[in-house]
Structure formats: C-alpha cells, structure tokens
Design a protein around this motif. Structure first.
Motif, mmCIF file in Angstrom:
data_model
loop_
_atom_site.group_PDB
_atom_site.id
_atom_site.type_symbol
_atom_site.label_atom_id
_atom_site.label_comp_id
_atom_site.label_asym_id
_atom_site.label_seq_id
_atom_site.Cartn_x
_atom_site.Cartn_y
_atom_site.Cartn_z
ATOM 1 N N TYR A 119 0.845 -0.719 -0.091
ATOM 2 C CA TYR A 119 -0.066 -0.361 -0.022
ATOM 3 C C TYR A 119 0.827 1.088 -0.512
ATOM 4 C CZ TYR A 119 -4.935 -1.510 0.431
ATOM 5 O OH TYR A 119 -5.762 -2.383 0.363
ATOM 6 N N THR A 120 0.311 2.450 -0.506
ATOM 7 C CA THR A 120 0.964 3.473 -0.688
ATOM 8 C C THR A 120 0.477 4.049 0.908
ATOM 9 O OG1 THR A 120 -1.085 4.529 -1.336
ATOM 10 C CG2 THR A 120 0.322 3.720 -3.082
ATOM 11 N N ALA A 121 0.915 5.630 1.271
ATOM 12 C CA ALA A 121 0.466 5.374 2.308
ATOM 13 C C ALA A 121 -0.460 6.554 2.325
ATOM 14 C CB ALA A 121 2.242 7.575 2.645
ATOM 15 N N ARG A 122 -0.755 7.109 1.227
ATOM 16 C CA ARG A 122 -1.963 7.210 1.235
ATOM 17 C C ARG A 122 -3.341 6.255 1.909
ATOM 18 N NH1 ARG A 122 -6.223 6.844 -1.662
ATOM 19 N NH2 ARG A 122 -5.200 6.158 -3.576
ATOM 20 N N ALA A 143 8.151 -0.217 6.785
ATOM 21 C CA ALA A 143 7.807 0.758 8.300
ATOM 22 C C ALA A 143 8.246 2.034 7.386
ATOM 23 C CB ALA A 143 9.422 0.510 9.017
ATOM 24 N N ASP A 144 8.833 2.522 6.280
ATOM 25 C CA ASP A 144 9.029 4.234 5.883
ATOM 26 C C ASP A 144 7.388 4.623 5.592
ATOM 27 O OD1 ASP A 144 9.321 1.696 3.713
ATOM 28 O OD2 ASP A 144 9.618 4.276 1.891
ATOM 29 N N THR A 145 6.796 3.890 5.060
ATOM 30 C CA THR A 145 5.378 4.092 4.618
ATOM 31 C C THR A 145 4.059 4.332 6.114
ATOM 32 O OG1 THR A 145 5.642 2.709 2.654
ATOM 33 C CG2 THR A 145 3.975 3.075 3.363
ATOM 34 N N LEU A 146 4.604 3.123 6.417
ATOM 35 C CA LEU A 146 4.552 3.683 8.042
ATOM 36 C C LEU A 146 4.958 5.340 8.612
ATOM 37 C CD1 LEU A 146 1.875 2.674 10.320
ATOM 38 C CD2 LEU A 146 4.434 1.749 11.497
ATOM 39 N N ALA A 147 6.402 4.828 8.449
ATOM 40 C CA ALA A 147 6.404 6.270 8.811
ATOM 41 C C ALA A 147 5.990 7.769 8.443
ATOM 42 C CB ALA A 147 7.912 6.576 8.900
ATOM 43 N N GLN A 148 5.784 7.921 7.528
ATOM 44 C CA GLN A 148 5.250 8.397 6.652
ATOM 45 C C GLN A 148 3.562 8.819 6.813
ATOM 46 O OE1 GLN A 148 5.149 8.642 1.795
ATOM 47 N NE2 GLN A 148 7.164 7.031 2.615
ATOM 48 N N VAL A 149 3.282 8.063 7.964
ATOM 49 C CA VAL A 149 1.888 8.641 8.243
ATOM 50 C C VAL A 149 1.309 8.288 10.014
ATOM 51 C CG1 VAL A 149 0.459 7.715 6.309
ATOM 52 C CG2 VAL A 149 0.609 6.088 7.509
ATOM 53 N N ILE A 150 2.189 7.640 10.014
ATOM 54 C CA ILE A 150 1.780 7.509 11.981
ATOM 55 C C ILE A 150 1.495 8.490 12.434
ATOM 56 C CG2 ILE A 150 4.680 7.953 12.215
ATOM 57 C CD1 ILE A 150 2.097 4.846 13.736
ATOM 58 N N LYS A 151 1.935 9.596 12.480
ATOM 59 C CA LYS A 151 1.348 10.643 13.343
ATOM 60 C C LYS A 151 -0.328 11.319 12.832
ATOM 61 C CE LYS A 151 3.007 14.422 10.702
ATOM 62 N NZ LYS A 151 2.760 13.724 9.521
ATOM 63 N N ASP A 152 -0.214 10.944 11.881
ATOM 64 C CA ASP A 152 -1.883 11.211 11.486
ATOM 65 C C ASP A 152 -2.953 9.902 11.472
ATOM 66 O OD1 ASP A 152 -0.968 13.659 10.787
ATOM 67 O OD2 ASP A 152 -0.057 12.202 8.666
ATOM 68 N N THR A 153 -2.913 8.828 12.686
ATOM 69 C CA THR A 153 -4.115 7.697 12.953
ATOM 70 C C THR A 153 -2.980 7.880 14.237
ATOM 71 O OG1 THR A 153 -1.309 5.911 13.370
ATOM 72 C CG2 THR A 153 -2.270 6.928 10.979
ATOM 73 N N SER A 154 -4.158 6.332 14.588
ATOM 74 C CA SER A 154 -4.692 6.260 16.214
ATOM 75 C C SER A 154 -3.471 5.119 16.846
ATOM 76 C CB SER A 154 -6.073 6.040 16.547
ATOM 77 O OG SER A 154 -6.158 4.351 15.688
ATOM 78 N N VAL A 155 -2.468 4.904 15.805
ATOM 79 C CA VAL A 155 -1.629 3.457 16.428
ATOM 80 C C VAL A 155 -0.825 3.877 17.420
ATOM 81 C CG1 VAL A 155 0.216 1.892 15.362
ATOM 82 C CG2 VAL A 155 -1.295 2.784 13.877
ATOM 83 N N LYS A 156 -0.644 3.283 18.162
ATOM 84 C CA LYS A 156 -0.227 3.398 19.254
ATOM 85 C C LYS A 156 1.095 2.458 19.428
ATOM 86 C CE LYS A 156 -2.849 3.199 22.197
ATOM 87 N NZ LYS A 156 -4.361 2.541 23.741
#
Length: 569
Positions: A119-122, A143-156
């Motif tokens: 998946y893309t970051a979007r 992991a770089d894909t996740l790093a791009q969006v992690i701050k905009d998600t609820s992932v803890k």
C-alpha cells in the motif's frame, strides 16, 4: 470462441446437488468448531509432530506453532493490555511470522485486520483510520510507509519484524543483512517507539496466557475488499463465517485430500482472503505442510523452491499459472504428487488451463468467491475432465440465484442475471456502514449482491459473463470483456490481454484491447484484429489495440481493468 447459444430450459430447486461428485455432502456443519481458536487447538493436538509452515528452508511444526502463538498472545494480553475484540493489523508478505501473529492474535481474542504491505502511504492511512487500529505488526521493508503517516493515525503499538526473524541466528542475520545492505530493500525510516518482534517473543515466553471466551458470532477479521471497483471496505467476517468456508472446502475437496499428508504451495499472499482461507486455514485444518512463497513475482526463485518439494496442492490466479507454464525450468519439475490445482481471484483462461493440464497432468479447477463470502462461493468439482469455462458448482450449504434488472429471480437456464448468494460464509455487513442505507446495502432480501453477471446450465454449473461495472456498451449492445480476452488469448503470440470500453460519441463505447506479447514474437494491431474477427461479431472486434510490456495488476495478480479504463477516459 463463440458457440451456438443453448436453448433455455426452466429449472427448479438446486440442480447442482445432483451433479456433486461422490463423497461431497449437500450440507456442512458450520458449528463443528466453536471458534477458530477451537479449530487451532484441535489441530495442534492431532498433528503436533507434523510440519506446519516452511519458508526460506525453515520449518515450524504444529507443536512449534502452538508454543510461538501462545507467547505472542501472552504479550498482547499482558504487556500491551489488549482486550477481546480489539483490532490488530498485520502488514507483511508470506513469512513464518504471519501464521504466528495470525493465530496468536486469534488466540488472544483479537480481530485481525490484514493490510497489503505494498500500500501507498495514503492507502495505509485510510485503512488504519477506518479500522481504528492501535496495534500493528509490520515487516521492516515497509516501515518507511508507516513512518510517513503514523502521526495522523491512532496507532500506539508498533511491532517491527525483519524477514529473517524465524530463521535462526546465523541464517536469519545473513538474510536480514542481504535484504538491507545488498538488495537495499529497506528505505530509511524513523519509528522510535517500535518494539522488536524478537523482543515480543522473548518476553511473551515469560508471561502467562489466558484463554478468552469466544463464540462463532465473535468477529474474527475485518477483511478489506480489493478496491478494484471502488473504495476499499471492511467486510466483517465472524469465526463462524471462516469456519463454515473451511468446512465447505473440506466438503468439496475432502474426498481427494488426506489428513496429515498434503503439502500445499502458498504463492498468493496470506493477507489476501483467497489464500487466507484456501491455503492458511483449510490446510491447517487438514494437518498439511504449507510452503510459503515470499516473492512469487520472482518466477525463477519460485520455481527453484518448488524443485524437489513434492507438492500435492497449489492455488493461484490466472496470471501466476500463465507465468509458470511459460517458464522452461517449471516444465522440468516432477508433478507426480500434484493432485489439486485451484484457480481463483480472476477468470481462468482456457489457453492457460489446457497448458497447465498438459504439462502437469493436474486439472486447473476454477473457483469463485468474494471477500464478503470468506471467500468461497463455488468451485469446479474434483471429478471434472478438464476446463469447461465455468466457475463450477455452489459449495455445500450455499444457495445462488440469478436476478434480472427488476430484481426478479430468473428460472430459466442459460439466461444472464446478477448473482446473489446465501450461506453461512456470508459476512454480516461492512464495518461502520450505515445499516439503514438500503440503496447502498450489499444485501437484497437477505441475499448478498455480487455485482457479477452469470448464467447457469442444466447441471448447475455457473459461468461468469462479467462484472456489471466492466461491461462495455457498443451501439446499444452489451460486450463482455472476458469474451474478448478469451479470443485474443487464443493467438499464439499473445501472453496477456485486457479489454475495456473507451467512450466515443457515435457508439457509446468502443472496445480497446491492451496486449502483452509473448517474448521474442512479432504481432501488430491489424493482424490481431483480423484474428479476433474470425471469432467475434463485428461490434465486438477491438477497434483499438495497444501493446504494452505489462498490464497493471493488484499484488495478487488480478488485472486492474479499472485503471486501464480510467486511462482511456
């Protein structure tokens, strides 16, 4: 090729039941197991010493899987404090970590959300937000894909694994080093709060595990639809839905499969619902050894792994089988153990099926399913002589009906209509969908709408005419892409083909055919059009032929007609 139309005949009841082969039951027991956890525990007890999953030359036995999944579940329960019904996302290709995390999460009572690692970051952000994910297991390559969006998600909670984590200290470290420094498959990323998978497994071993109370109605998966015809939705699949579909598979193919003796090749990713059920869950239930292929696009490496494996079963999509039958090394393999080949995910083409059967001696049996049905709806029976162009017979305990444009049930054979499905494998609905929005509901009078147009013959074999949304309208006539592609594939210089409609003022749409040629062959537009004209009426003959090096596909190899259609609009 066009055939003379068969005369429609009235029918009643379920004619497919009379065509079931010997040993196939009309109904299955959807409540044979109380939950997937119950099926897992019984499988571990029955097949403890047998090999369960193999990847990169490393094999985990059923007993190994029991211990590893217990440790993973204990960590989720105690260290991460996850509760029954919480959602956990898995984002990885076919690695030994996948079944450990999958069954470990189910043993903790969690709901599994599979995520395509490509998946893309979007796309990743959308699914994480839509499913309300706060815990994610991800392989380091992505992991770089996740790093791009992690701050905009609820992932803890992020559990980070590397490809070699289950391969031992020497082989595992070597593979991880090659992946990172030689092949350079791990882009730079920053996820400072991530927990190493090996830390999770080490600490989980010291923790106690509490068996949760689950029922068949408990939610097991939020399985997101492929998104090839629109925005991806989370199908809510219960433990009973998946267990029913496993028993339906056992019902249809059990007479030719032996408990504890099979070896299945899993080249399709387990995060896809087809492989999840038809490979991961079904063959666990049968006590089989599962050969996990991490990168099936590397056909050379894939075939090398198959050499000497004595595999007895394999599943795949048409494009995968097509690539294999065109590989010289594959032709040299020993197929004497192969007893079952199942194709799904997209239409199996006659040329590919016949080549496969000649080469391997195994019939390529097409199946049909939807994410919303866990996924299997119909399969070709094990006693078929060969390819017949159908998607087979409805599986045990499954009803299929065809309806016309007025939602009236069709009671004549060989008459096209939209397929609707009922059965214990059908989802309860879409995650977060408005259940009061009847216009957008996937159900019609309790039947699941499939969006696929099909016909049924006198024996109960269903044949897909095409997707409603893929239909091409030429001067008021319906043209089905599958038919155009089937004819084009008969040309010996055509390797792959996809037909789409291109808007045109005078005709509504014209047919455009996008083609990949066989290597080192010559073929031009006019020659292919002339070839098609031999077998198709004039309005079906492609007006535009475009040659490409490859066709756009999903990660499991399904051709994206929508993308081709959007390009042409």
């Amino acid at each position: 090729m066009e055939r003379a139309p068969q005369q429609p005949q009235p029918f009643t009841g379920k004619p497919w039941l009379n065509r079931y082969p010997e040993g196939v039951p009309a109904e299955i027991d959807a409540d044979k197991y109380a939950s997937l956890m119950d099926m897992f525990e019984q499988g571990i007890k029955e097949f403890a010493d047998k090999p369960a999953f193999t990847n990169f030359g490393k094999t985990l036995s059923y007993q190994d899987l029991d211990e590893l999944t217990r440790d993973f579940a204990a960590y989720l329960q105690h260290t991460l404090q996850l509760k029954v019904g919480d959602r956990i996302a898995l984002m990885m290709p076919n690695l030994l970590q996948y079944p450990v995390c999958l069954f470990g999460a189910l043993r903790a009572g969690l709901v599994v959300v599979n995520i395509n690692p490509l998946y893309t970051a979007r796309e990743l952000k959308y699914q994480l937000l839509d499913a309300h994910i706060d815990t994610l297991v991800i392989v380091e390559n992505f992991a770089d894909t996740l790093a791009q969006v992690i701050k905009d998600t609820s992932v803890k909670n992020i559990i980070l694994t590397r490809m070699g984590d289950h391969l031992g200290p020497i082989k595992g470290r070597l593979l991880n080093w090659v992946v990172k420094y030689v092949k350079k498959l791990i882009p730079d990323y920053q996820l400072p709060s991530a927990i190493a998978y090996q830390t999770v497994m080490r600490e989980g071993k010291q923790l106690s595990y509490t068996r949760p109370e689950l029922s068949g109605d408990s939610l097991a998966f939020l399985q997101y639809t492929g998104g090839t015809t629109g925005r991806s939705k989370g199908a809510m699949l219960s433990h009973r839905n998946l267990l029913a579909n496993v028993e339906q598979c056992v019902g249809m193919y059990g007479p030719v499969l032996r408990l504890g003796e099979e070896k299945v090749v899993t080249a399709l990713p387990l995060y896809h619902v087809f492989a999840l059920t038809a490979n991961g869950l079904l063959f666990f239930r049968l006590g089989a050894q599962n050969l996990l292929i991490t990168n099936p696009r590397d056909i050379k490496g894939f075939v090398k792994e198959l050499k000497g494996s004595n595999f007895s079963c394999i599943t795949g999509v048409n494009t995968l089988f097509n690539a294999l039958v065109n590989n010289d090394d594959f032709k040299q393999l020993d197929f004497t153990s192969l007893k079952l080949t199942i194709g799904g995910g997209m239409a199996v083409q006659k040329v590919v099926a016949e080549k496969w059967q000649r080469m391997t001696g195994s019939r390529l049996l097409e199946g049909y399913g939807l994410t919303e049905c866990s996924p299997l709806v119909s399969v070709c029976p094990y006693d078929m002589a060969g390819y017949n162009g159908s998607i087979g017979l409805p599986v045990c305990s499954t009803d299929i009906r065809l309806v016309d444009d007025h939602d009236e049930a069709i009671t004549m054979t060989h008459t096209p209509g939209e397929m609707e499905v009922k059965g214990p494998q059908v989802m309860s609905g879409y995650w977060q969908a408005d259940t009061n929005d009847t216009l957008d509901s996937p159900f019609h009078d309790g039947w699941l709408r499939t969006g696929d147009i099909a016909t049924m013959d006198e024996q109960g074999f269903f044949t897909i005419v095409d997707r409603k949304k893929d239909m091409i309208l030429v001067s008021g006539f319906n043209v089905f892409p599958n038919e155009i592609e089937e004819v084009a594939m008969q040309h010996p210089n055509v390797r792959e083909a996809a037909a789409v409609g291109v808007p045109q003022a005078d005709h509504g749409e014209i047919v455009k055919l996008v083609v990949v040629k066989q290597p080192n062959t010559e073929l031009d537009e006019q020659t292919l059009r002339d070839f098609c004209r031999q077998y198709l009426t004039a309005y079906k003959v492609p007006k535009v032929v475009e040659f490409r090096d490859e066709l756009p596909k999903t990660n499991v190899g399904k051709i994206l007609r929508r993308e081709l259609r959007d390009e042409a609009s």
